[in-house]
Design an enzyme around this catalytic site. Sequence first.
Site, PDB file in Angstrom:
ATOM      1  CE  LYS A 163      -2.394   0.610   3.677  1.00  0.00           C
ATOM      2  NZ  LYS A 163      -3.291   0.360   4.790  1.00  0.00           N
ATOM      3  CD  GLU A 189      -0.508   6.787   8.587  1.00  0.00           C
ATOM      4  OE1 GLU A 189       0.586   6.653   8.035  1.00  0.00           O
ATOM      5  OE2 GLU A 189      -1.409   5.938   8.507  1.00  0.00           O
ATOM      6  NE  ARG A 190      -0.222   0.464  13.787  1.00  0.00           N
ATOM      7  CZ  ARG A 190      -1.147   0.302  12.831  1.00  0.00           C
ATOM      8  NH1 ARG A 190      -1.012   0.934  11.667  1.00  0.00           N
ATOM      9  NH2 ARG A 190      -2.193  -0.466  13.023  1.00  0.00           N
TER      10      ARG A 190
END
Length: 464
Positions: A163, A189-190
Amino acid sequence: MAAGPHQEMDNLGQVLTIRGSVVDARFPRQLPAINHQLSGGPQGHIVIEVVAHLSSELVRGIALTPTQGLARGSPVRDLGHPLEVPVGQRLLGRMFNVFGAVIDEKEAITGGEWRSIHQPPLPLIRHTTISEIFETGIKAIDVLAPLERGGKGGLFGGAGVGKTVLITELIHNTVGRHQGISIFCGIGERCREGEELYRAMAEAGVLDHTVMVFGQMNEPPGARFRVGHAALTMAEYFRDDARQDVLLLIDNIFRFIQAGSEVSGLMGLVPSRLGYQPTLATEIAALEERICSTASGAITSVQAVYVPADDFTDPAATHTFAHLSSFIVLSRKRASEGLYPAMDPLQSGSKMLVPGIAGPRHYHIAQEVRRTLAGYEELKDIIAMLGLEELSKEDRRTVFRARRLERFLTQPFFSTEQFSGQAGKMVPLAEALEGCERILNDEFSEYPESSLYMIGRIDEAKKP
Protein backbone atom coordinates in the site's frame (compact mmCIF):
# COMPACT_ATOMS: atom_id res chain seq x y z
CA MET A 1 0.89 26.20 19.04
CA ALA A 2 1.42 28.49 16.09
CA ALA A 3 -1.66 30.23 14.81
CA GLY A 4 -2.18 32.89 12.20
CA PRO A 5 -1.28 36.49 12.92
CA HIS A 6 -4.37 37.83 14.70
CA GLN A 7 -4.63 40.75 17.05
CA GLU A 8 -7.96 40.33 18.86
CA MET A 9 -9.25 42.01 22.00
CA ASP A 10 -9.08 39.52 24.86
CA ASN A 11 -12.35 37.66 25.35
CA LEU A 12 -11.67 35.70 28.53
CA GLY A 13 -13.74 32.88 29.97
CA GLN A 14 -13.51 30.44 32.85
CA VAL A 15 -13.46 26.63 32.83
CA LEU A 16 -16.49 25.10 34.56
CA THR A 17 -16.04 21.36 33.97
CA ILE A 18 -13.48 19.02 32.36
CA ARG A 19 -14.48 15.49 31.38
CA GLY A 20 -11.64 13.90 29.45
CA SER A 21 -11.36 15.95 26.25
CA VAL A 22 -14.68 17.76 26.80
CA VAL A 23 -14.34 21.22 28.35
CA ASP A 24 -17.26 23.50 29.35
CA ALA A 25 -16.47 27.19 29.86
CA ARG A 26 -18.38 30.38 30.72
CA PHE A 27 -17.81 33.57 28.72
CA PRO A 28 -19.73 36.41 30.44
CA ARG A 29 -18.75 39.12 27.93
CA GLN A 30 -19.13 37.54 24.50
CA LEU A 31 -19.94 34.00 23.41
CA PRO A 32 -17.25 32.50 21.09
CA ALA A 33 -18.61 31.31 17.73
CA ILE A 34 -18.85 27.61 16.81
CA ASN A 35 -15.45 26.24 15.63
CA HIS A 36 -13.58 29.13 17.30
CA GLN A 37 -10.27 28.22 18.87
CA LEU A 38 -9.81 28.65 22.64
CA SER A 39 -6.46 28.51 24.42
CA GLY A 40 -5.82 27.66 28.06
CA GLY A 41 -3.23 26.25 30.40
CA PRO A 42 -0.12 27.87 31.91
CA GLN A 43 1.47 28.82 28.54
CA GLY A 44 -1.75 28.80 26.53
CA HIS A 45 -0.63 25.49 25.01
CA ILE A 46 -3.98 23.71 25.47
CA VAL A 47 -6.12 24.16 22.35
CA ILE A 48 -9.90 23.70 22.49
CA GLU A 49 -12.37 23.93 19.61
CA VAL A 50 -15.91 25.17 20.35
CA VAL A 51 -18.46 22.58 19.18
CA ALA A 52 -21.69 23.64 20.96
CA HIS A 53 -23.43 26.57 22.69
CA LEU A 54 -25.13 25.39 25.88
CA SER A 55 -26.65 28.76 26.91
CA SER A 56 -26.12 32.50 26.39
CA GLU A 57 -22.85 32.27 28.36
CA LEU A 58 -21.79 28.60 28.24
CA VAL A 59 -19.85 26.83 25.49
CA ARG A 60 -18.73 23.23 25.14
CA GLY A 61 -15.47 22.45 23.41
CA ILE A 62 -13.32 19.46 22.45
CA ALA A 63 -9.64 19.68 23.43
CA LEU A 64 -7.27 19.02 20.51
CA THR A 65 -4.34 18.60 22.92
CA PRO A 66 -4.05 16.75 26.27
CA THR A 67 -5.84 18.72 29.03
CA GLN A 68 -3.12 18.30 31.68
CA GLY A 69 -2.64 21.62 33.47
CA LEU A 70 -6.27 22.73 33.03
CA ALA A 71 -8.48 22.90 36.13
CA ARG A 72 -11.88 24.24 37.17
CA GLY A 73 -11.70 27.99 37.34
CA SER A 74 -8.75 28.20 34.91
CA PRO A 75 -8.95 31.11 32.46
CA VAL A 76 -9.44 30.35 28.76
CA ARG A 77 -9.05 32.86 25.93
CA ASP A 78 -11.17 33.07 22.78
CA LEU A 79 -8.66 33.57 19.95
CA GLY A 80 -11.42 35.01 17.75
CA HIS A 81 -10.87 32.67 14.79
CA PRO A 82 -11.13 28.95 13.92
CA LEU A 83 -8.18 26.57 13.75
CA GLU A 84 -5.85 27.76 10.96
CA VAL A 85 -3.03 26.26 8.89
CA PRO A 86 -0.44 27.93 6.64
CA VAL A 87 -0.84 27.76 2.84
CA GLY A 88 1.51 28.45 -0.07
CA GLN A 89 4.50 27.02 -1.94
CA ARG A 90 6.55 27.21 1.31
CA LEU A 91 4.78 24.04 2.52
CA LEU A 92 6.43 21.79 -0.09
CA GLY A 93 8.76 19.19 1.36
CA ARG A 94 7.55 19.80 4.92
CA MET A 95 5.66 17.77 7.54
CA PHE A 96 2.90 19.32 9.68
CA ASN A 97 0.47 18.53 12.49
CA VAL A 98 -3.18 19.59 12.68
CA PHE A 99 -2.22 23.06 14.02
CA GLY A 100 0.00 23.87 11.04
CA ALA A 101 3.12 23.50 13.20
CA VAL A 102 6.10 21.72 11.58
CA ILE A 103 7.06 18.32 13.02
CA ASP A 104 10.10 17.58 10.82
CA GLU A 105 12.61 19.31 13.18
CA LYS A 106 13.40 21.95 10.57
CA GLU A 107 12.79 25.70 10.58
CA ALA A 108 9.32 26.72 11.84
CA ILE A 109 6.84 28.35 9.44
CA THR A 110 5.53 31.68 10.71
CA GLY A 111 3.85 34.69 9.10
CA GLY A 112 2.52 34.59 5.57
CA GLU A 113 -1.00 33.45 4.76
CA TRP A 114 -2.93 31.18 7.13
CA ARG A 115 -6.43 29.89 6.38
CA SER A 116 -9.25 28.42 8.45
CA ILE A 117 -9.57 24.65 8.11
CA HIS A 118 -13.36 25.07 7.91
CA GLN A 119 -14.07 25.97 4.29
CA PRO A 120 -17.39 25.43 2.51
CA PRO A 121 -17.46 23.02 -0.48
CA LEU A 122 -17.29 24.76 -3.85
CA PRO A 123 -20.69 25.65 -5.36
CA LEU A 124 -21.80 23.18 -8.06
CA ILE A 125 -21.57 25.91 -10.71
CA ARG A 126 -17.75 25.87 -10.34
CA HIS A 127 -17.41 22.09 -10.73
CA THR A 128 -16.31 20.75 -14.11
CA THR A 129 -19.04 18.59 -15.62
CA ILE A 130 -16.78 16.47 -17.83
CA SER A 131 -15.51 13.20 -16.33
CA GLU A 132 -11.88 12.55 -17.21
CA ILE A 133 -9.61 9.62 -16.44
CA PHE A 134 -6.61 10.49 -14.24
CA GLU A 135 -3.71 8.54 -15.75
CA THR A 136 -1.30 7.17 -13.17
CA GLY A 137 1.20 5.39 -15.44
CA ILE A 138 0.46 2.15 -13.53
CA LYS A 139 -0.90 -0.41 -16.01
CA ALA A 140 -3.16 -2.45 -13.70
CA ILE A 141 -4.90 0.66 -12.30
CA ASP A 142 -5.25 2.54 -15.60
CA VAL A 143 -6.68 -0.45 -17.50
CA LEU A 144 -8.96 -2.10 -14.92
CA ALA A 145 -9.77 0.52 -12.24
CA PRO A 146 -9.02 3.98 -13.68
CA LEU A 147 -9.10 6.92 -11.28
CA GLU A 148 -11.25 9.98 -11.98
CA ARG A 149 -9.58 13.38 -12.27
CA GLY A 150 -11.06 15.29 -9.34
CA GLY A 151 -12.64 12.11 -7.99
CA LYS A 152 -12.11 9.76 -5.09
CA GLY A 153 -10.52 6.32 -5.25
CA GLY A 154 -10.55 3.78 -2.44
CA LEU A 155 -7.42 1.70 -1.72
CA PHE A 156 -8.15 -1.47 0.25
CA GLY A 157 -5.26 -3.42 1.70
CA GLY A 158 -3.79 -4.74 4.92
CA ALA A 159 -0.20 -4.51 6.12
CA GLY A 160 2.56 -5.75 3.86
CA VAL A 161 0.71 -5.89 0.52
CA GLY A 162 2.37 -2.80 -0.98
CA LYS A 163 0.00 0.00 0.00
CA THR A 164 2.74 2.48 0.96
CA VAL A 165 4.80 1.57 -2.13
CA LEU A 166 1.74 2.18 -4.34
CA ILE A 167 1.09 5.52 -2.61
CA THR A 168 4.76 6.58 -3.11
CA GLU A 169 4.60 5.54 -6.78
CA LEU A 170 1.36 7.50 -7.31
CA ILE A 171 3.09 10.56 -5.84
CA HIS A 172 6.15 10.05 -8.09
CA ASN A 173 4.02 9.69 -11.23
CA THR A 174 1.82 12.68 -10.36
CA VAL A 175 4.92 14.85 -10.10
CA GLY A 176 6.32 13.48 -13.37
CA ARG A 177 3.21 13.32 -15.56
CA HIS A 178 0.92 16.06 -14.26
CA GLN A 179 3.51 18.47 -12.78
CA GLY A 180 1.20 18.30 -9.79
CA ILE A 181 1.46 18.47 -6.04
CA SER A 182 0.94 15.55 -3.65
CA ILE A 183 -0.44 15.95 -0.16
CA PHE A 184 -0.29 12.98 2.21
CA CYS A 185 -2.72 13.08 5.13
CA GLY A 186 -2.14 10.53 7.89
CA ILE A 187 -5.21 10.16 10.12
CA GLY A 188 -4.46 8.06 13.18
CA GLU A 189 -1.09 7.03 11.74
CA ARG A 190 1.47 5.15 13.81
CA CYS A 191 4.63 7.24 14.20
CA ARG A 192 6.61 4.37 12.61
CA GLU A 193 4.47 4.56 9.43
CA GLY A 194 4.91 8.32 9.14
CA GLU A 195 8.66 8.17 9.62
CA GLU A 196 9.07 5.32 7.11
CA LEU A 197 6.95 7.13 4.52
CA TYR A 198 8.96 10.35 4.99
CA ARG A 199 12.21 8.48 4.35
CA ALA A 200 10.72 6.59 1.37
CA MET A 201 9.62 9.91 -0.18
CA ALA A 202 13.07 11.44 0.35
CA GLU A 203 14.83 8.41 -1.20
CA ALA A 204 12.43 8.39 -4.19
CA GLY A 205 13.16 12.09 -4.78
CA VAL A 206 9.52 13.23 -4.57
CA LEU A 207 9.63 15.04 -1.22
CA ASP A 208 10.09 18.48 -2.81
CA HIS A 209 6.64 18.21 -4.43
CA THR A 210 4.93 16.74 -1.38
CA VAL A 211 3.28 18.09 1.77
CA MET A 212 2.67 15.72 4.69
CA VAL A 213 0.10 16.29 7.44
CA PHE A 214 -0.24 13.92 10.40
CA GLY A 215 -2.71 13.42 13.21
CA GLN A 216 -1.00 10.57 15.03
CA MET A 217 -2.64 7.66 16.77
CA ASN A 218 -1.67 8.84 20.26
CA GLU A 219 -3.25 12.28 19.81
CA PRO A 220 -6.68 13.17 21.23
CA PRO A 221 -9.68 12.34 19.00
CA GLY A 222 -10.33 16.04 18.28
CA ALA A 223 -6.93 16.40 16.58
CA ARG A 224 -7.37 13.22 14.54
CA PHE A 225 -10.86 14.34 13.52
CA ARG A 226 -9.63 17.70 12.16
CA VAL A 227 -6.40 16.70 10.42
CA GLY A 228 -8.24 15.79 7.19
CA HIS A 229 -9.75 19.29 7.04
CA ALA A 230 -6.30 20.81 7.59
CA ALA A 231 -4.81 18.84 4.67
CA LEU A 232 -7.77 19.76 2.43
CA THR A 233 -7.29 23.47 3.16
CA MET A 234 -3.67 23.20 1.99
CA ALA A 235 -4.80 21.24 -1.11
CA GLU A 236 -7.44 23.86 -1.99
CA TYR A 237 -4.75 26.57 -2.12
CA PHE A 238 -2.79 24.64 -4.77
CA ARG A 239 -5.96 23.95 -6.78
CA ASP A 240 -7.56 27.41 -6.63
CA ASP A 241 -4.63 29.83 -6.20
CA ALA A 242 -1.64 28.00 -7.72
CA ARG A 243 -3.91 26.38 -10.38
CA GLN A 244 -2.22 23.01 -10.07
CA ASP A 245 -3.54 19.46 -9.96
CA VAL A 246 -3.29 17.93 -6.50
CA LEU A 247 -3.13 14.27 -5.52
CA LEU A 248 -4.49 13.94 -1.97
CA LEU A 249 -3.67 10.64 -0.25
CA ILE A 250 -5.60 9.89 2.94
CA ASP A 251 -4.62 7.03 5.22
CA ASN A 252 -6.99 5.98 6.75
CA ILE A 253 -10.51 7.29 6.21
CA PHE A 254 -11.90 4.76 8.71
CA ARG A 255 -9.78 6.32 11.47
CA PHE A 256 -11.40 9.68 10.64
CA ILE A 257 -14.79 8.03 11.26
CA GLN A 258 -13.47 6.46 14.47
CA ALA A 259 -12.23 9.85 15.73
CA GLY A 260 -15.67 11.35 14.98
CA SER A 261 -17.28 8.51 16.90
CA GLU A 262 -15.03 9.19 19.91
CA VAL A 263 -15.83 12.92 19.81
CA SER A 264 -19.55 12.13 19.54
CA GLY A 265 -19.36 9.77 22.53
CA LEU A 266 -17.47 12.34 24.61
CA MET A 267 -20.16 14.90 23.78
CA GLY A 268 -22.82 12.55 25.09
CA LEU A 269 -24.71 12.19 21.80
CA VAL A 270 -26.97 9.14 21.49
CA PRO A 271 -25.26 6.68 19.12
CA SER A 272 -27.00 5.37 16.02
CA ARG A 273 -26.73 1.94 14.35
CA LEU A 274 -23.79 -0.23 15.50
CA GLY A 275 -22.61 2.48 17.90
CA TYR A 276 -21.59 5.03 15.24
CA GLN A 277 -22.23 8.74 15.71
CA PRO A 278 -25.65 10.02 14.51
CA THR A 279 -23.82 12.61 12.36
CA LEU A 280 -21.71 10.01 10.46
CA ALA A 281 -23.03 10.76 6.96
CA THR A 282 -22.77 14.54 7.46
CA GLU A 283 -19.19 14.38 8.74
CA ILE A 284 -17.96 12.21 5.85
CA ALA A 285 -19.79 14.41 3.32
CA ALA A 286 -18.32 17.62 4.82
CA LEU A 287 -14.84 16.22 4.12
CA GLU A 288 -15.46 14.39 0.82
CA GLU A 289 -17.50 17.11 -0.90
CA ARG A 290 -14.52 19.51 -0.78
CA ILE A 291 -12.62 17.10 -3.07
CA CYS A 292 -13.52 18.03 -6.66
CA SER A 293 -12.19 19.43 -9.95
CA THR A 294 -12.67 22.94 -11.31
CA ALA A 295 -11.62 24.73 -14.48
CA SER A 296 -8.36 25.80 -12.75
CA GLY A 297 -7.28 22.48 -11.25
CA ALA A 298 -8.40 19.29 -9.56
CA ILE A 299 -7.99 17.54 -6.23
CA THR A 300 -7.85 13.81 -6.96
CA SER A 301 -7.99 11.70 -3.83
CA VAL A 302 -6.83 8.16 -3.11
CA GLN A 303 -8.05 7.00 0.27
CA ALA A 304 -7.06 3.90 2.20
CA VAL A 305 -10.26 2.34 3.53
CA TYR A 306 -10.38 -0.24 6.29
CA VAL A 307 -13.51 -2.43 6.18
CA PRO A 308 -14.40 -3.57 9.74
CA ALA A 309 -14.47 -7.39 9.93
CA ASP A 310 -14.66 -7.48 6.09
CA ASP A 311 -18.33 -6.49 6.44
CA PHE A 312 -19.13 -4.28 3.46
CA THR A 313 -22.57 -3.51 4.92
CA ASP A 314 -20.98 -1.72 7.90
CA PRO A 315 -22.22 1.92 8.03
CA ALA A 316 -18.63 3.25 7.90
CA ALA A 317 -17.99 1.33 4.66
CA THR A 318 -21.34 2.05 2.96
CA HIS A 319 -21.20 5.79 3.64
CA THR A 320 -17.61 5.98 2.34
CA PHE A 321 -18.40 3.93 -0.80
CA ALA A 322 -21.12 6.40 -1.73
CA HIS A 323 -18.39 9.01 -2.39
CA LEU A 324 -15.86 6.79 -4.23
CA SER A 325 -15.57 6.53 -8.01
CA SER A 326 -13.03 3.68 -8.11
CA PHE A 327 -12.00 0.76 -5.88
CA ILE A 328 -8.50 -0.74 -5.83
CA VAL A 329 -8.30 -3.96 -3.80
CA LEU A 330 -4.81 -5.19 -2.87
CA SER A 331 -4.55 -8.95 -2.43
CA ARG A 332 -2.16 -10.71 -0.06
CA LYS A 333 -2.34 -13.84 -2.26
CA ARG A 334 -1.09 -11.94 -5.32
CA ALA A 335 1.66 -10.28 -3.24
CA SER A 336 2.84 -13.72 -2.12
CA GLU A 337 3.02 -14.79 -5.79
CA GLY A 338 5.30 -11.81 -6.52
CA LEU A 339 2.70 -10.06 -8.72
CA TYR A 340 3.26 -6.37 -7.94
CA PRO A 341 1.28 -4.15 -7.76
CA ALA A 342 -0.76 -6.79 -5.91
CA MET A 343 -4.08 -5.47 -7.22
CA ASP A 344 -6.91 -8.00 -7.42
CA PRO A 345 -8.24 -7.43 -10.95
CA LEU A 346 -11.60 -9.14 -10.31
CA GLN A 347 -12.51 -7.30 -7.09
CA SER A 348 -11.25 -3.89 -8.22
CA GLY A 349 -13.36 -1.64 -10.44
CA SER A 350 -14.24 1.90 -11.43
CA LYS A 351 -17.28 3.96 -12.37
CA MET A 352 -15.08 5.51 -15.08
CA LEU A 353 -14.95 2.22 -16.97
CA VAL A 354 -17.94 2.85 -19.24
CA PRO A 355 -17.83 3.40 -23.04
CA GLY A 356 -18.96 7.04 -22.74
CA ILE A 357 -15.97 8.03 -20.54
CA ALA A 358 -13.16 5.52 -21.12
CA GLY A 359 -14.08 4.99 -24.79
CA PRO A 360 -15.43 1.81 -26.45
CA ARG A 361 -11.96 0.33 -27.09
CA HIS A 362 -10.75 0.71 -23.49
CA TYR A 363 -14.07 -0.63 -22.18
CA HIS A 364 -14.05 -3.75 -24.38
CA ILE A 365 -10.37 -4.56 -23.72
CA ALA A 366 -10.89 -4.22 -19.93
CA GLN A 367 -14.00 -6.43 -20.07
CA GLU A 368 -12.17 -9.07 -22.10
CA VAL A 369 -9.18 -9.00 -19.69
CA ARG A 370 -11.52 -9.43 -16.74
CA ARG A 371 -13.46 -12.25 -18.47
CA THR A 372 -10.19 -14.09 -19.29
CA LEU A 373 -8.88 -13.77 -15.71
CA ALA A 374 -12.26 -14.87 -14.28
CA GLY A 375 -12.22 -17.94 -16.57
CA TYR A 376 -8.71 -18.82 -15.33
CA GLU A 377 -9.86 -18.43 -11.71
CA GLU A 378 -12.67 -20.95 -12.31
CA LEU A 379 -10.29 -23.44 -13.96
CA LYS A 380 -7.70 -23.34 -11.15
CA ASP A 381 -9.43 -26.11 -9.13
CA ILE A 382 -9.58 -28.43 -12.15
CA ILE A 383 -5.89 -27.74 -12.92
CA ALA A 384 -4.94 -28.47 -9.29
CA MET A 385 -6.80 -31.81 -9.29
CA LEU A 386 -6.36 -33.12 -12.85
CA GLY A 387 -3.58 -31.07 -14.39
CA LEU A 388 -3.46 -28.69 -17.35
CA GLU A 389 -3.48 -31.55 -19.90
CA GLU A 390 -7.08 -32.50 -19.04
CA LEU A 391 -8.46 -29.13 -20.14
CA SER A 392 -10.00 -28.54 -23.55
CA LYS A 393 -7.99 -26.70 -26.19
CA GLU A 394 -10.06 -23.51 -25.69
CA ASP A 395 -9.68 -23.64 -21.90
CA ARG A 396 -5.93 -24.08 -22.23
CA ARG A 397 -5.78 -21.01 -24.45
CA THR A 398 -7.69 -19.07 -21.76
CA VAL A 399 -5.16 -20.19 -19.12
CA PHE A 400 -2.16 -19.22 -21.28
CA ARG A 401 -3.66 -15.78 -22.04
CA ALA A 402 -4.61 -15.17 -18.39
CA ARG A 403 -1.15 -16.07 -17.06
CA ARG A 404 0.49 -13.76 -19.61
CA LEU A 405 -1.96 -10.96 -18.76
CA GLU A 406 -1.23 -11.37 -15.03
CA ARG A 407 2.47 -11.00 -15.67
CA PHE A 408 2.10 -8.11 -18.11
CA LEU A 409 0.05 -6.19 -15.50
CA THR A 410 3.06 -6.27 -13.12
CA GLN A 411 5.42 -3.33 -13.31
CA PRO A 412 8.76 -2.21 -11.81
CA PHE A 413 8.28 0.93 -9.68
CA PHE A 414 10.54 3.96 -9.40
CA SER A 415 10.07 3.89 -5.63
CA THR A 416 11.53 0.36 -5.36
CA GLU A 417 14.55 0.77 -7.67
CA GLN A 418 17.00 0.68 -4.77
CA PHE A 419 15.57 -2.67 -3.54
CA SER A 420 14.87 -4.50 -6.80
CA GLY A 421 17.70 -3.15 -8.96
CA GLN A 422 15.18 -2.71 -11.78
CA ALA A 423 14.59 0.71 -13.32
CA GLY A 424 11.05 2.00 -12.73
CA LYS A 425 8.64 2.17 -15.67
CA MET A 426 5.77 4.56 -16.33
CA VAL A 427 3.41 3.26 -19.02
CA PRO A 428 0.92 5.48 -20.89
CA LEU A 429 -2.64 4.13 -20.98
CA ALA A 430 -2.56 3.70 -24.79
CA GLU A 431 0.53 1.45 -24.51
CA ALA A 432 -1.00 -0.60 -21.66
CA LEU A 433 -4.19 -1.17 -23.70
CA GLU A 434 -2.17 -2.14 -26.77
CA GLY A 435 -0.24 -4.72 -24.74
CA CYS A 436 -3.41 -6.29 -23.29
CA GLU A 437 -5.05 -6.37 -26.73
CA ARG A 438 -2.07 -8.09 -28.36
CA ILE A 439 -1.91 -10.72 -25.57
CA LEU A 440 -5.67 -11.37 -25.98
CA ASN A 441 -5.07 -11.83 -29.73
CA ASP A 442 -2.50 -14.56 -28.93
CA GLU A 443 0.42 -12.62 -30.43
CA PHE A 444 2.60 -13.69 -27.49
CA SER A 445 1.58 -17.35 -27.24
CA GLU A 446 5.11 -18.35 -28.38
CA TYR A 447 6.77 -16.16 -25.73
CA PRO A 448 7.54 -17.58 -22.27
CA GLU A 449 5.45 -16.12 -19.42
CA SER A 450 8.59 -14.81 -17.72
CA SER A 451 9.33 -12.51 -20.69
CA LEU A 452 6.22 -10.46 -19.83
CA TYR A 453 6.99 -10.23 -16.08
CA MET A 454 8.06 -6.84 -14.68
CA ILE A 455 8.27 -5.00 -18.01
CA GLY A 456 6.83 -1.67 -19.07
CA ARG A 457 5.64 -1.58 -22.70
CA ILE A 458 4.76 -4.86 -24.43
CA ASP A 459 7.61 -4.40 -26.96
CA GLU A 460 10.09 -5.04 -24.13
CA ALA A 461 9.09 -8.73 -24.11
CA LYS A 462 11.78 -10.86 -25.74
CA LYS A 463 11.62 -14.32 -27.27
CA PRO A 464 14.00 -16.90 -25.75
